[in-house]
Design a protein around this motif. Structure first.
Motif, PDB file in Angstrom:
ATOM      1  N   HIS A 179      16.775 -54.280  37.205  1.00 27.04           N
ATOM      2  CA  HIS A 179      15.407 -54.253  37.532  1.00 27.04           C
ATOM      3  C   HIS A 179      14.665 -53.675  38.433  1.00 27.04           C
ATOM      4  O   HIS A 179      13.313 -53.230  39.202  1.00 27.04           O
ATOM      5  CB  HIS A 179      15.351 -56.210  37.634  1.00 27.04           C
TER       6      HIS A 179
ATOM      7  N   ASP B 186      14.370 -58.123  46.402  1.00 25.61           N
ATOM      8  CA  ASP B 186      15.105 -59.777  45.459  1.00 25.61           C
ATOM      9  C   ASP B 186      16.091 -60.228  46.790  1.00 25.61           C
ATOM     10  O   ASP B 186      16.527 -60.774  46.506  1.00 25.61           O
ATOM     11  CB  ASP B 186      15.228 -58.876  44.882  1.00 25.61           C
TER      12      ASP B 186
ATOM     13  N   LYS C   7      19.583 -66.530  45.147  1.00 28.23           N
ATOM     14  CA  LYS C   7      20.217 -66.000  44.742  1.00 28.23           C
ATOM     15  C   LYS C   7      21.214 -64.756  44.531  1.00 28.23           C
ATOM     16  O   LYS C   7      22.274 -65.203  44.026  1.00 28.23           O
ATOM     17  CB  LYS C   7      19.328 -65.900  43.021  1.00 28.23           C
TER      18      LYS C   7
ATOM     19  N   ASP D 246       6.465 -56.196  40.395  1.00 28.86           N
ATOM     20  CA  ASP D 246       7.172 -57.099  40.257  1.00 28.86           C
ATOM     21  C   ASP D 246       6.833 -57.768  38.963  1.00 28.86           C
ATOM     22  O   ASP D 246       7.304 -58.288  38.200  1.00 28.86           O
ATOM     23  CB  ASP D 246       7.480 -58.260  41.593  1.00 28.86           C
TER      24      ASP D 246
ATOM     25  N   ALA E  14       8.356 -58.463  34.629  1.00 29.46           N
ATOM     26  CA  ALA E  14       7.659 -59.982  34.024  1.00 29.46           C
ATOM     27  C   ALA E  14       7.693 -60.088  32.767  1.00 29.46           C
ATOM     28  O   ALA E  14       7.727 -60.823  32.168  1.00 29.46           O
ATOM     29  CB  ALA E  14       7.724 -61.167  34.629  1.00 29.46           C
TER      30      ALA E  14
ATOM     31  N   ARG F 211      14.098 -60.452  29.578  1.00 24.64           N
ATOM     32  CA  ARG F 211      15.149 -60.724  30.515  1.00 24.64           C
ATOM     33  C   ARG F 211      14.497 -62.732  30.799  1.00 24.64           C
ATOM     34  O   ARG F 211      15.656 -63.252  30.874  1.00 24.64           O
ATOM     35  CB  ARG F 211      13.663 -61.446  31.808  1.00 24.64           C
ATOM     36  N   THR F 212      13.494 -62.834  30.353  1.00 22.38           N
ATOM     37  CA  THR F 212      13.456 -64.573  29.498  1.00 22.38           C
ATOM     38  C   THR F 212      14.118 -65.245  28.677  1.00 22.38           C
ATOM     39  O   THR F 212      14.950 -65.429  29.171  1.00 22.38           O
ATOM     40  CB  THR F 212      11.756 -64.636  29.213  1.00 22.38           C
TER      41      THR F 212
ATOM     42  N   TYR G  47      17.319 -64.906  30.386  1.00 23.08           N
ATOM     43  CA  TYR G  47      18.173 -66.036  31.946  1.00 23.08           C
ATOM     44  C   TYR G  47      17.827 -68.228  30.627  1.00 23.08           C
ATOM     45  O   TYR G  47      18.353 -68.060  31.617  1.00 23.08           O
ATOM     46  CB  TYR G  47      16.045 -65.587  32.240  1.00 23.08           C
ATOM     47  N   ALA G  48      16.630 -67.439  29.891  1.00 20.86           N
ATOM     48  CA  ALA G  48      16.889 -69.060  29.471  1.00 20.86           C
ATOM     49  C   ALA G  48      18.665 -69.040  28.922  1.00 20.86           C
ATOM     50  O   ALA G  48      18.996 -70.076  28.884  1.00 20.86           O
ATOM     51  CB  ALA G  48      16.157 -68.418  28.143  1.00 20.86           C
TER      52      ALA G  48
ATOM     53  N   LYS H 271      20.800 -70.093  31.492  1.00 22.41           N
ATOM     54  CA  LYS H 271      20.793 -71.903  32.159  1.00 22.41           C
ATOM     55  C   LYS H 271      21.035 -72.974  30.854  1.00 22.41           C
ATOM     56  O   LYS H 271      21.205 -73.861  31.089  1.00 22.41           O
ATOM     57  CB  LYS H 271      19.425 -71.750  32.404  1.00 22.41           C
TER      58      LYS H 271
ATOM     59  N   SER I 257      13.094 -76.596  29.521  1.00 21.38           N
ATOM     60  CA  SER I 257      12.505 -75.620  30.158  1.00 21.38           C
ATOM     61  C   SER I 257      13.001 -75.251  28.335  1.00 21.38           C
ATOM     62  O   SER I 257      13.864 -75.210  27.447  1.00 21.38           O
ATOM     63  CB  SER I 257      12.595 -74.748  30.959  1.00 21.38           C
TER      64      SER I 257
ATOM     65  N   HIS J 104       8.293 -70.542  28.506  1.00 18.05           N
ATOM     66  CA  HIS J 104       8.408 -69.625  30.148  1.00 18.05           C
ATOM     67  C   HIS J 104       7.131 -68.874  30.012  1.00 18.05           C
ATOM     68  O   HIS J 104       6.005 -68.311  30.326  1.00 18.05           O
ATOM     69  CB  HIS J 104       9.095 -69.147  30.568  1.00 18.05           C
TER      70      HIS J 104
ATOM     71  N   LYS K  67       4.206 -69.178  32.499  1.00 19.49           N
ATOM     72  CA  LYS K  67       4.333 -68.408  33.338  1.00 19.49           C
ATOM     73  C   LYS K  67       3.772 -66.837  33.282  1.00 19.49           C
ATOM     74  O   LYS K  67       2.733 -66.332  33.792  1.00 19.49           O
ATOM     75  CB  LYS K  67       5.400 -68.164  34.305  1.00 19.49           C
ATOM     76  N   LEU K  68       4.049 -66.337  32.346  1.00 21.70           N
ATOM     77  CA  LEU K  68       4.832 -65.311  32.345  1.00 21.70           C
ATOM     78  C   LEU K  68       2.904 -64.453  31.407  1.00 21.70           C
ATOM     79  O   LEU K  68       1.656 -63.874  31.543  1.00 21.70           O
ATOM     80  CB  LEU K  68       5.194 -64.819  30.634  1.00 21.70           C
TER      81      LEU K  68
HETATM   82  P1  ADP Z   1      11.728 -62.202  40.204  1.00 20.23           P
HETATM   83  O1  ADP Z   1      13.148 -62.789  40.776  1.00 20.23           O
HETATM   84  O2  ADP Z   1      12.024 -60.462  40.317  1.00 20.23           O
HETATM   85  O3  ADP Z   1      10.828 -62.331  40.513  1.00 20.23           O
HETATM   86  P2  ADP Z   1      12.637 -64.070  38.791  1.00 20.23           P
HETATM   87  O4  ADP Z   1      14.518 -63.897  39.480  1.00 20.23           O
HETATM   88  O5  ADP Z   1      12.212 -65.456  39.817  1.00 20.23           O
HETATM   89  O6  ADP Z   1      12.254 -63.091  38.605  1.00 20.23           O
HETATM   90  O7  ADP Z   1      13.508 -63.914  37.695  1.00 20.23           O
HETATM   91  C1  ADP Z   1      14.133 -63.671  36.884  1.00 20.23           C
HETATM   92  C2  ADP Z   1      13.897 -62.859  35.795  1.00 20.23           C
HETATM   93  O8  ADP Z   1      13.355 -64.602  34.446  1.00 20.23           O
HETATM   94  C3  ADP Z   1      12.136 -62.946  34.980  1.00 20.23           C
HETATM   95  O9  ADP Z   1      11.726 -62.120  34.034  1.00 20.23           O
HETATM   96  C4  ADP Z   1      11.400 -64.616  34.831  1.00 20.23           C
HETATM   97  O10 ADP Z   1      10.665 -63.998  34.379  1.00 20.23           O
HETATM   98  C5  ADP Z   1      12.538 -64.666  34.315  1.00 20.23           C
HETATM   99  N1  ADP Z   1      12.356 -66.837  34.120  1.00 20.23           N
HETATM  100  C6  ADP Z   1      12.414 -67.011  35.244  1.00 20.23           C
HETATM  101  N2  ADP Z   1      12.606 -68.577  35.178  1.00 20.23           N
HETATM  102  C7  ADP Z   1      12.593 -68.682  34.012  1.00 20.23           C
HETATM  103  C8  ADP Z   1      13.104 -69.836  32.837  1.00 20.23           C
HETATM  104  N3  ADP Z   1      12.656 -70.894  33.545  1.00 20.23           N
HETATM  105  N4  ADP Z   1      12.773 -69.544  31.632  1.00 20.23           N
HETATM  106  C9  ADP Z   1      12.872 -67.730  31.289  1.00 20.23           C
HETATM  107  N5  ADP Z   1      12.892 -67.218  32.029  1.00 20.23           N
HETATM  108  C10 ADP Z   1      12.942 -67.468  33.244  1.00 20.23           C
END
Ligand code: ADP
Ligand code: NI
Length: 213
Positions: free
Chosen positions: A29, A59, A64, A122, A126, A134-135, A138-139, A142, A167, A172, A176-177
């Motif tokens: 990234h 970052d 994190k 940045d 996203a 990435r989304t 990430y999902a 979690k 979520s 997402h 946001k996106l």
């Molecule tokens: P960055 O540090 O690059 O700004 P983040 O750490 O906030 O990004 O998020 C990492 C990636 O996960 C990004 O692509 C972001 O859009 C995605 N992301 C953040 N929060 C969520 C979520 N709740 N669900 C899914 N994807 C998410």
């Protein structure tokens, strides 16, 4: 140290930091953001030295990666002193990385052209195909579902659900996106975001079509 060398050293250092923290994937990234930021900086006439360092370090103050933002700032400041940036450069870089994160849009807007460029880069990472990937990663990490029609749009959640962080990956996109394109700071950033935004919309259209069958 000359500027090229300072950037190179910082690249190595950041890579080491991220690998050491077990979040090795995020290095890619950082690489993508730095490349986009450098390209946009050249087109927009921003200072590529400041942009490169801020993109590489952006970052490293995230909780994190480090224990707290304050710890992260100390760590990054020490690094900048090690490579010998001027006080003015150091302050500029720190100002960029502390103000640029999205955090629901409540942060004060970034001010300098260099800050705008790094934030655009940045945000570009996203959205588009990479942003989608990435989304979902990430999902998944979690334990969120890829989609749940009842929690697709965060604005429609009750406060309790919101607090509980319910979520989904598709949710997402809406929270946001899809908002990022209109938040782009620079002309070149906007241009690049427009293509990626279209890709998000096409993806969503196809996704919903297949979901509904
Ligand atoms: P960055 O540090 O690059 O700004 P983040 O750490 O906030 O990004 O998020 C990492 C990636 O996960 C990004 O692509 C972001 O859009 C995605 N992301 C953040 N929060 C969520 C979520 N709740 N669900 C899914 N994807 C998410
Ligand atoms: Ni980032």
């Amino acid at each position: 140290m000359d500027k090229e060398y300072m950037i190179k050293q910082t690249e190595n250092w950041v890579k080491e930091q991220l690998e050491g923290e077990g979040t090795g994937h995020d290095w890619h990234h950082i690489q993508r953001v730095t490349k986009q930021a450098q390209e946009i900086a050249a087109i927009e006439g921003a200072d590529t030295f400041i942009v490169s360092l801020a993109a590489l370090l952006h970052d490293l103050i995230d909780d994190k990666v480090v224990e707290s933002e304050a710890e992260g700032i100390k760590h990054v400041t020490k690094w900048l002193e090690t490579i010998g940036t001027s006080k003015e450069q150091e302050e500029h870089i720190l100002a960029i990385i502390t103000t640029m994160s999205f955090k629901g849009g409540n942060n004060k807007p970034v001010e300098t052209l260099e800050a705008k460029v790094v934030q655009d880069a940045d945000r570009l990472d996203a959205i588009g195909a990479i942003g989608i990937a990435r989304t979902f990663i990430y999902a998944g990490s979690k334990g969120d579902p890829m989609y749940d029609p009842t929690i697709a749009v965060r604005e429609q959640l009750t406060f309790e659900e919101y607090r509980n962080g319910r979520s989904s990956a598709i949710g997402h996109f809406y929270e946001k996106l899809l908002k990022l394109k209109d938040l782009m700071n620079t002309g070149e950033g906007m241009k690049r975001a427009t293509a990626r935004h279209l890709f998000l919309n096409n993806f969503l259209e196809q996704f919903h079509k297949e979901w509904e069958g």
